[in-house]
Design a protein around this motif. Structure first.
Motif, short mmCIF file in Angstrom:
data_model
loop_
_atom_site.label_atom_id
_atom_site.label_comp_id
_atom_site.label_asym_id
_atom_site.label_seq_id
_atom_site.Cartn_x
_atom_site.Cartn_y
_atom_site.Cartn_z
N ASP A 59 0.82 -1.21 0.00
CA ASP A 59 0.00 0.00 0.00
C ASP A 59 0.85 1.26 0.00
OD1 ASP A 59 0.91 -0.52 2.58
OD2 ASP A 59 -0.91 0.20 3.56
N GLU A 60 2.05 1.20 0.60
CA GLU A 60 2.95 2.35 0.58
C GLU A 60 3.51 2.60 -0.82
OE1 GLU A 60 4.71 2.14 5.14
OE2 GLU A 60 5.63 0.91 3.58
N VAL A 61 3.82 1.53 -1.53
CA VAL A 61 4.30 1.67 -2.91
C VAL A 61 3.22 2.32 -3.77
CG1 VAL A 61 4.99 0.41 -4.99
CG2 VAL A 61 5.91 -0.25 -2.77
N ILE A 62 1.97 1.87 -3.62
CA ILE A 62 0.87 2.44 -4.39
C ILE A 62 0.75 3.93 -4.11
CG2 ILE A 62 -1.61 2.37 -4.80
CD1 ILE A 62 0.14 -0.04 -5.84
N ASP A 63 0.89 4.32 -2.86
CA ASP A 63 0.79 5.73 -2.49
C ASP A 63 1.90 6.55 -3.15
OD1 ASP A 63 -0.37 7.90 -0.81
OD2 ASP A 63 1.62 7.86 0.11
N VAL A 64 3.12 6.00 -3.19
CA VAL A 64 4.24 6.70 -3.84
C VAL A 64 3.93 6.92 -5.31
CG1 VAL A 64 6.65 6.47 -4.55
CG2 VAL A 64 5.99 5.90 -2.22
N VAL A 65 3.44 5.90 -5.98
CA VAL A 65 3.15 6.01 -7.41
C VAL A 65 2.04 7.02 -7.67
CG1 VAL A 65 2.35 4.77 -9.47
CG2 VAL A 65 3.97 3.68 -7.90
N GLU A 66 0.98 6.97 -6.87
CA GLU A 66 -0.16 7.85 -7.10
C GLU A 66 0.21 9.31 -6.86
OE1 GLU A 66 -3.15 6.18 -4.57
OE2 GLU A 66 -3.92 4.85 -6.15
N ARG A 67 1.21 9.58 -6.03
CA ARG A 67 1.62 10.96 -5.78
C ARG A 67 2.54 11.53 -6.85
NH1 ARG A 67 4.73 11.21 -1.78
NH2 ARG A 67 4.65 9.15 -0.79
N MET A 68 2.89 10.74 -7.86
CA MET A 68 3.78 11.22 -8.92
C MET A 68 3.05 12.04 -9.98
SD MET A 68 6.36 8.03 -9.68
CE MET A 68 7.48 7.41 -8.41
N ALA A 69 1.73 12.08 -9.95
CA ALA A 69 0.94 12.84 -10.93
C ALA A 69 1.28 12.41 -12.36
CB ALA A 69 1.15 14.33 -10.75
N LEU A 70 1.26 11.11 -12.60
CA LEU A 70 1.58 10.56 -13.91
C LEU A 70 0.37 10.68 -14.84
CD1 LEU A 70 3.21 7.27 -12.56
CD2 LEU A 70 4.46 9.21 -13.55
N ASP A 76 -2.70 9.31 -16.88
CA ASP A 76 -3.60 8.26 -16.39
C ASP A 76 -3.20 6.87 -16.89
OD1 ASP A 76 -5.05 10.15 -15.06
OD2 ASP A 76 -6.65 10.29 -16.55
N ALA A 77 -2.90 6.74 -18.19
CA ALA A 77 -2.58 5.43 -18.75
C ALA A 77 -1.27 4.88 -18.16
CB ALA A 77 -2.47 5.51 -20.27
N VAL A 78 -0.31 5.77 -17.92
CA VAL A 78 0.97 5.34 -17.34
C VAL A 78 0.78 4.90 -15.90
CG1 VAL A 78 3.28 6.10 -16.68
CG2 VAL A 78 2.33 6.82 -18.87
N GLU A 79 0.02 5.67 -15.12
CA GLU A 79 -0.23 5.29 -13.73
C GLU A 79 -0.98 3.96 -13.66
OE1 GLU A 79 -3.36 6.81 -10.53
OE2 GLU A 79 -1.64 8.20 -10.69
N GLU A 80 -1.97 3.79 -14.52
CA GLU A 80 -2.73 2.54 -14.53
C GLU A 80 -1.83 1.35 -14.82
OE1 GLU A 80 -6.46 0.53 -17.02
OE2 GLU A 80 -6.01 2.67 -17.22
N ARG A 81 -0.92 1.50 -15.78
CA ARG A 81 -0.02 0.39 -16.12
C ARG A 81 0.94 0.11 -14.97
NH1 ARG A 81 2.49 0.39 -21.94
NH2 ARG A 81 0.65 -0.91 -22.31
N ALA A 82 1.52 1.14 -14.38
CA ALA A 82 2.47 0.95 -13.28
C ALA A 82 1.78 0.27 -12.09
CB ALA A 82 3.08 2.29 -12.86
N LEU A 83 0.58 0.72 -11.75
CA LEU A 83 -0.14 0.12 -10.62
C LEU A 83 -0.50 -1.34 -10.92
CD1 LEU A 83 -2.53 3.03 -9.56
CD2 LEU A 83 -0.39 2.31 -8.47
N ALA A 84 -0.83 -1.64 -12.17
CA ALA A 84 -1.14 -3.03 -12.53
C ALA A 84 0.09 -3.92 -12.38
CB ALA A 84 -1.66 -3.08 -13.96
N ILE A 85 1.26 -3.39 -12.72
CA ILE A 85 2.50 -4.16 -12.55
C ILE A 85 2.75 -4.43 -11.08
CG2 ILE A 85 5.01 -4.09 -12.84
CD1 ILE A 85 4.45 -2.41 -15.41
N PHE A 86 2.59 -3.41 -10.25
CA PHE A 86 2.81 -3.61 -8.82
C PHE A 86 1.76 -4.54 -8.21
CE2 PHE A 86 5.64 0.17 -8.85
CZ PHE A 86 6.71 -0.44 -8.21
#
Length: 424
Positions: A103-114, A116-126
């Motif tokens: 959950d901490e990793v997800i929070d780090v990624v979501e705070r990067m303001a990526l 939408d498609a890039v954030e979705e892909r990164a979160l799916a990988i994690f």
């Protein structure tokens, strides 16, 4: 079709994927959101492995990036290890950043303001990584601690790769079978055999296949496995393509005269068919009525079958019978097998791991045909490849039959008129 093809015969890791994408023409400037969010810098250098000039990437904290860049470029010439995405806790303590819970990793990624498609892909990988780790260690997903992929450099690998995929923007990404290596590897919780348990979990849900060897090293890491599981279709060999760019991403291992590098090719491929995972169920029956057999197409399709075939066979003691073969998606196999047993009374259903089938894209279009000053709609099924090139068109029989009865014309004529109208 614009295709990005990975050649995985020497495995893959997060930094190898990053380096290969940059070497193939990915724009390093798109990585800025990661550098700003984590306070790191992607240090890109060159090295030679197995006689191949390749790119390598290190993720370093920005406060001493210039010194580290010099060490990276010169250290690589002597085969020094600078980056492993299978780092242990001790390795993380040496400067690769803190390890984190899922959950901490997800929070780090979501705070990067990526984007939408890039954030979705990164979160799916994690999520793939988190599910694999939780399965291996028997923990809940949110409580899973990423000993090996929660450090800053691993986050930079996953998000950086997602940004570069978006920058290159291929229509399709594929990978050949990925080599895992052999032997043993030191993990955060002890020693295990190659491939690591998390890699096995990830590969089980991936479209690609894995293979052992060719050296006694860990060649496929969890991060590399998860990135390619999320983005790539599996192929047995590199597709036929007009190559316009290529890249090599170097790993950290000394592998003798073998190049420890992940190769990627970018170019045009002809429109092909879609690859779909399937399995085949079958059973033999000799006491099912023709009416029940005739209804299996409908009942099994409702349960999730993709295709149903019934063949006459000769069974024990020369009794006449039928072989029922059903094509299903792997996730539907249990449900369809139970329905098959309920409908036929069979005592056993065999499963054959067919692996995949190649299928055309399908859509239904409605055309109007004129007969005796009247207009009649008829649906026509169109099959095409992934680029939209038509392979076949076939009028729906039930629609054509209804028009034929109303106009007192042959069904074949109605079907031919509908197909011709679509072609025109």
């Amino acid at each position: 079709m614009d295709t990005l093809a990975f050649d995985g015969r020497m495995g893959a890791s997060g930094d190898m994927i990053l380096a290969a994408l940059l070497d193939a023409g990915g724009d390093p400037d798109v990585l800025a959101p990661v550098e700003d969010a984590l306070g790191v810098e992607y240090v890109v250098g060159r090295t030679t492995t197995g006689g191949i000039d390749a790119a390598n990437v290190d993720v370093r904290y920005a406060d001493n990036a210039e010194t580290q860049r010099h060490e990276h470029e010169h250290g690589a010439e002597h085969g020094h290890d600078h980056h492993h995405d299978h780092a242990t806790d001790e390795h993380a303590a040496e400067g690769h950043g803190p390890t984190r819970r899922y959950d901490e990793v997800i929070d780090v990624v979501e705070r990067m303001a990526l984007p939408d498609a890039v954030e979705e892909r990164a979160l799916a990988i994690f999520e793939r990584l988190g599910n694999a780790e939780s399965a291996v260690h028997g923990t809940d997903l949110d409580a899973t601690h990423f000993h090996e992929v929660g450090a800053d450099d691993a986050i930079a690998d996953v998000v950086g790769a997602s940004l570069l995929f978006a920058d290159l923007d291929p229509d399709r990404i594929v990978t050949t079978p990925l080599s895992t290596g052999d032997g043993e590897v030191e993990m955060a919780h002890g020693t295990t055999t190659v491939p690591a348990p998390a890699v096995v979990e990830i590969a089980a849900d991936a479209d690609y296949s894995i293979q052992g060897g060719p050296v006694e090293r860990e060649l496929l890491t969890p991060t590399g496995a998860a990135i390619l599981a999320e983005v790539a279709d599996g192929v047995e060999t590199l597709p036929t393509m007009d190559v316009r760019a290529s890249g090599y991403g170097a790993g950290d291992h000394e592998t003798g005269d073998r190049a420890n590098a992940l190769r990627v090719l970018l170019g045009e491929t002809a429109g092909d068919l879609r690859r779909e995972s399937i399995t085949v169920l079958e059973t033999n029956v000799d006491d099912v009525s023709p009416e029940m057999l005739g209804g299996l197409q409908e009942t099994l399709t409702e349960a999730g079958a993709r295709d149903v075939s019934i063949l006459p066979v000769t069974m024990k003691k020369s009794r006449p019978g039928h072989l029922i073969k059903v094509v299903v998606k792997p996730e539907d196999a249990d449900r369809v097998a139970r329905r098959l047993a309920e409908e036929t009374g069979t005592l056993g259903v065999r499963e054959h791991g067919a692996g995949h089938r190649w299928v055309a894209e399908r859509e239904t279009r409605t055309v109007d045909i004129e007969l005796d000053a009247e207009t009649y709609p008829v649906d026509v099924k169109v099959a095409s490849d992934r680029e939209g090139t038509w392979l076949d068109a076939s009028a729906e029989y039930e629609d054509a039959l209804a028009v034929a009865r109303e106009t007192d014309r042959p069904v074949r004529e109605i079907m031919a008129r509908a197909e011709r109208a679509l072609d025109e």
